[in-house]
Design a protein around this motif. Structure first.
Motif, PDB file in Angstrom:
ATOM      1  N   GLY A  36       0.852  -1.175   0.000  1.00 22.06           N
ATOM      2  CA  GLY A  36       0.000   0.000   0.000  1.00 22.06           C
ATOM      3  C   GLY A  36       0.889   1.225   0.000  1.00 22.06           C
ATOM      4  O   GLY A  36       2.118   1.109   0.027  1.00 22.06           O
ATOM      5  N   TYR A  37       0.287   2.401  -0.035  1.00 18.60           N
ATOM      6  CA  TYR A  37       1.109   3.614   0.012  1.00 18.60           C
ATOM      7  C   TYR A  37       0.298   4.771   0.566  1.00 18.60           C
ATOM      8  O   TYR A  37      -0.922   4.737   0.594  1.00 18.60           O
ATOM      9  N   GLY A  38       1.039   5.777   1.047  1.00 19.16           N
ATOM     10  CA  GLY A  38       0.432   7.008   1.498  1.00 19.16           C
ATOM     11  C   GLY A  38       0.973   8.152   0.669  1.00 19.16           C
ATOM     12  O   GLY A  38       2.159   8.146   0.315  1.00 19.16           O
ATOM     13  N   LEU A  39       0.122   9.123   0.346  1.00 17.55           N
ATOM     14  CA  LEU A  39       0.539  10.304  -0.405  1.00 17.55           C
ATOM     15  C   LEU A  39       0.205  11.535   0.433  1.00 17.55           C
ATOM     16  O   LEU A  39      -0.912  11.659   0.937  1.00 17.55           O
ATOM     17  N   GLY A  40       1.184  12.422   0.600  1.00 20.13           N
ATOM     18  CA  GLY A  40       0.914  13.594   1.422  1.00 20.13           C
ATOM     19  C   GLY A  40       2.034  14.609   1.330  1.00 20.13           C
ATOM     20  O   GLY A  40       2.965  14.489   0.516  1.00 20.13           O
ATOM     21  N   ASN A  41       1.936  15.568   2.224  1.00 22.54           N
ATOM     22  CA  ASN A  41       2.942  16.611   2.305  1.00 22.54           C
ATOM     23  C   ASN A  41       4.298  16.016   2.704  1.00 22.54           C
ATOM     24  O   ASN A  41       4.355  15.151   3.576  1.00 22.54           O
ATOM     25  N   PRO A  42       5.395  16.469   2.088  1.00 18.34           N
ATOM     26  CA  PRO A  42       6.710  15.885   2.397  1.00 18.34           C
ATOM     27  C   PRO A  42       7.048  15.873   3.886  1.00 18.34           C
ATOM     28  O   PRO A  42       7.697  14.939   4.356  1.00 18.34           O
ATOM     29  N   ALA A  43       6.593  16.874   4.642  1.00 23.84           N
ATOM     30  CA  ALA A  43       6.915  16.895   6.076  1.00 23.84           C
ATOM     31  C   ALA A  43       6.218  15.743   6.809  1.00 23.84           C
ATOM     32  O   ALA A  43       6.798  15.122   7.699  1.00 23.84           O
ATOM     33  N   VAL A  44       4.995  15.450   6.405  1.00 26.94           N
ATOM     34  CA  VAL A  44       4.258  14.330   7.004  1.00 26.94           C
ATOM     35  C   VAL A  44       4.907  13.021   6.584  1.00 26.94           C
ATOM     36  O   VAL A  44       5.138  12.120   7.406  1.00 26.94           O
ATOM     37  N   ILE A  45       5.223  12.911   5.306  1.00 27.03           N
ATOM     38  CA  ILE A  45       5.844  11.688   4.780  1.00 27.03           C
ATOM     39  C   ILE A  45       7.167  11.420   5.486  1.00 27.03           C
ATOM     40  O   ILE A  45       7.494  10.284   5.845  1.00 27.03           O
ATOM     41  N   ASP A  46       7.924  12.473   5.733  1.00 30.35           N
ATOM     42  CA  ASP A  46       9.213  12.323   6.408  1.00 30.35           C
ATOM     43  C   ASP A  46       9.020  11.727   7.811  1.00 30.35           C
ATOM     44  O   ASP A  46       9.750  10.822   8.224  1.00 30.35           O
TER      45      ASP A  46
END
Ligand SMILES: *Cc1c(COP(=O)(O)O)cnc(C)c1O
Length: 337
Positions: A210-220
């Motif tokens: 699966g994957y998540g897509l979001g703001n780079p700060a959240v992803i980090d």
């Protein structure tokens, strides 16, 4: 001290996730032949896996002695091309459940709260039991769907310091008039995380991607709590291939629409209520869900009881192949009590 007391109280309070009954288990319990059993319990893709995806898996097997690419570059690159996102907006998960777990691990704690709807997917309370609002759209097990414009209006009203997790596990099954583009909202709403999966329409439930897509700060932040090799090499290769197998996706969508019509017509002729569903499953009302489920199991048909969701009078059935749906509808009248 008893060993179970070693775990904190909030862990001991968790009731384990109840998965759909495996075919092999029912066969053992009832002395049935596995081939005679129909499983319509876990929203799996009845068409299996696309040919291109199967080939990609076979190629990946040659390198199975190596650790997977812990950054998942090939799959992330495929997602970038498919959805126009940047590499640093993607986190990969061992199934999207893993993404939800990472959200809980990164953002929740004893002083934090999570909000989700009544009858929402069981993994949310499991992953949290501890700030973020979470919505599945369409939702499981009810199949209910919030139209894009309403979701967008909701996002515009949520405070910027609340993380919104939008679980789109079934988005590929939405009809042309229902589709909306949550990925386009990420730029406007940095507090939005969209989760998606290869387990449903792409037919890769067993591989766990699966994957998540979001703001780079959240992803980090999510990457900090992610296990280093959380997606296996075969899964990475399969998912990257599956993403571009438009033909398989179109066939899966069409088979699901036809199966949905088949099942709902069956319910109608039996006089059973059902909840109109935007997913690859439908929830129908039988009265005594446990008894009807037991009777279906005895006939070799596995559906999903959802008493754990506070819906003891309902059962959830996944859309299967035409023959599987027919078998279910054939045995159902005799199983009603
Ligand atoms: C099936 C499902 C998922 C997907 O779980 P995976 O871990 O990706 O297999 C996520 N959310 C909901 C609501 C589901 O029903």
């Amino acid at each position: 001290m008893r060993l179970c007391d070693l775990a904190p109280a909030h862990i001991r309070a968790i009731s384990p996730y109840q998965p759909g009954k495996p075919i092999s288990e029912l066969a053992r319990e009832m002395g049935l032949d596995e081939a005679s059993i129909v499983k319509l319990a876990s929203n799996e893709n009845p068409l299996g896996v696309g040919e291109k995806t199967r080939e990609a898996m076979q190629r990946a097997l040659a390198d199975i002695a190596r650790y997977p690419d812990g950054n998942g570059f090939e799959l992330k690159d495929a997602l970038c091309r498919r959805y126009g996102v940047a590499l640093d907006q993607i986190v990969l998960g061992n199934g999207s459940n893993d993404v939800l777990e990472m959200v809980a691990g990164a953002f929740l704690g004893p002083e934090r709260e999570a909000v989700f709807a009544q009858h929402a997917f069981a993994v949310y309370p499991l992953a949290t039991q501890a700030a973020g609002a979470r919505i599945a759209n369409p939702n499981n097990p009810t199949g209910t769907f919030i139209p894009g414009p309403e979701l967008e209006a909701f996002l515009a009203r949520v405070p910027a310091d609340v993380l919104v997790v939008l679980d789109e596990a079934y988005t590929e099954y939405l009809g042309p008039d229902q589709r909306y583009d949550a990925i386009a909202w990420i730029a406007r709403f940095p507090n939005l995380l969209v989760s998606r999966t290869f387990s449903k329409a792409y037919g890769l439930a067993g591989l766990r991607v699966g994957y998540g897509l979001g703001n780079p700060a959240v992803i980090d932040l999510l990457n900090r709590v992610r296990q280093p090799f959380n997606v296996c090499s075969v899964g990475l290769a399969a998912a990257a291939a599956a993403l571009f197998d438009d033909d398989f996706l179109a066939r899966s969508y069409a088979a699901n629409a036809a199966g949905m019509a088949q099942l709902t017509q069956g319910f109608q002729s039996l006089g059973l209520d059902w909840i109109p569903s935007a997913g690859n499953f439908v929830t129908f009302k039988v009265g005594d869900g446990a008894a009807v489920n037991a009777a279906l199991l005895a006939q070799g048909v596995i559906v999903r009881p959802i008493a754990g969701y506070g819906m003891p009078e309902w059962l959830r059935v996944s859309i299967g192949l035409e023959s599987e749906n027919a078998r279910f509808l054939e045995v159902l009248p005799d199983c009603l009590v």
